[in-house]
Design an enzyme around this catalytic site. Structure first.
Site, PDB file in Angstrom:
ATOM      1  CG  HIS A  31      -1.883   1.096   1.300  1.00  0.00           C
ATOM      2  ND1 HIS A  31      -3.187   1.080   1.018  1.00  0.00           N
ATOM      3  CD2 HIS A  31      -1.646   2.348   1.757  1.00  0.00           C
ATOM      4  CE1 HIS A  31      -3.654   2.379   1.098  1.00  0.00           C
ATOM      5  NE2 HIS A  31      -3.083   3.050   1.476  1.00  0.00           N
ATOM      6  CD  GLU A  32       1.540   3.692   3.631  1.00  0.00           C
ATOM      7  OE1 GLU A  32       1.955   4.657   3.090  1.00  0.00           O
ATOM      8  OE2 GLU A  32       0.412   3.568   4.416  1.00  0.00           O
ATOM      9  CG  HIS A  35       0.185   5.908  -1.141  1.00  0.00           C
ATOM     10  ND1 HIS A  35      -0.715   6.443  -1.891  1.00  0.00           N
ATOM     11  CD2 HIS A  35      -0.288   5.466   0.193  1.00  0.00           C
ATOM     12  CE1 HIS A  35      -2.074   6.019  -1.229  1.00  0.00           C
ATOM     13  NE2 HIS A  35      -1.722   5.441  -0.013  1.00  0.00           N
TER      14      HIS A  35
END
Length: 221
Positions: A31-32, A35
């Site tokens: 997820h990170e 980003h």
């Protein structure tokens, strides 16, 4: 008798917690990373300078947040810092960065869920999962990873700061100049804490989560 039940309950809780942790680490890391990767591709070098354009969990997992997520089902990773003024198109790229994490979690959950569904067509695999200790562990790790990634996706879609959904909605509808947006942003932590205390995420997400997991893993509406 009572001590036996307590030991069984504690051991079961420890087991259920342990088989969640790999899925949590995988989900938070991807997820990170998503980003950071999209922000980097959109022209902002900040995540790269901070060592975030990597899949190494140590760069993304907040260990206190991980423990919290495993114990009380609410936690967090290390947020990726971006400078939107470096983006090629600030508004468009902010939206792309915002949806990158949830899209990645959705992709992971869908691919693993469909793979589990295919594997479960085999009677031998079903027997292995249901009657063998190692098979039970593999199934629980696999299934929990699907559930956790769908959960991260749905949770981050809630339009409450600092969740991704708030930033996405703000950019799509250009709300940052609105008084209500400024009020919500300034009181974001209080609002989020109230959300958690009143268990609003569970009320909002239980049915969508159940639907996604059932349809992807088992083909059941």
């Amino acid at each position: 008798m009572l001590s036996s039940l307590l030991r069984g309950g504690i051991l079961d809780w420890i087991y259920q917690t342990l088989v969640m942790i790999p899925g949590i680490i995988l989900g938070l890391s991807f997820h990170e990373y998503a980003h950071a990767y999209v922000a980097d591709r959109c022209g902002d070098p900040t995540p790269r300078y901070m060592g975030r354009v990597t899949l190494d969990p140590r760069s993304h997992v907040d260990w206190f947040g991980l423990i919290s997520l495993a114990l009380i089902h609410f936690g967090w990773g290390k947020p990726v810092v971006v400078n939107p003024y470096n983006f090629k198109n600030r508004r468009r790229d902010s939206i792309l960065v915002g949806i990158a994490g949830i899209t990645t979690n959705c992709a992971i959950a869908t691919v693993l869920g469909l793979a589990l569904r295919v594997v479960m067509f085999s009677d031998a695999t079903v027997i292995f999962f249901s009657t063998n200790a190692a098979g039970r562990i593999i199934f629980d790790l696999w299934f929990n990873t699907v559930v956790i990634n769908f959960s991260l996706m749905l949770f981050n879609l809630i339009p409450v700061p600092p969740l991704d959904g708030f930033g996405i909605v703000s950019e799509i509808f250009n709300l940052k100049k609105e008084t209500v947006w400024q009020f919500i942003y300034k009181n974001s932590m209080i609002i989020l804490i109230l959300f958690i205390l009143f268990d609003i995420p569970s009320l909002l997400l239980t049915r969508p989560l159940s639907f996604l997991v059932n349809i992807v893993c088992f083909g059941v509406f």
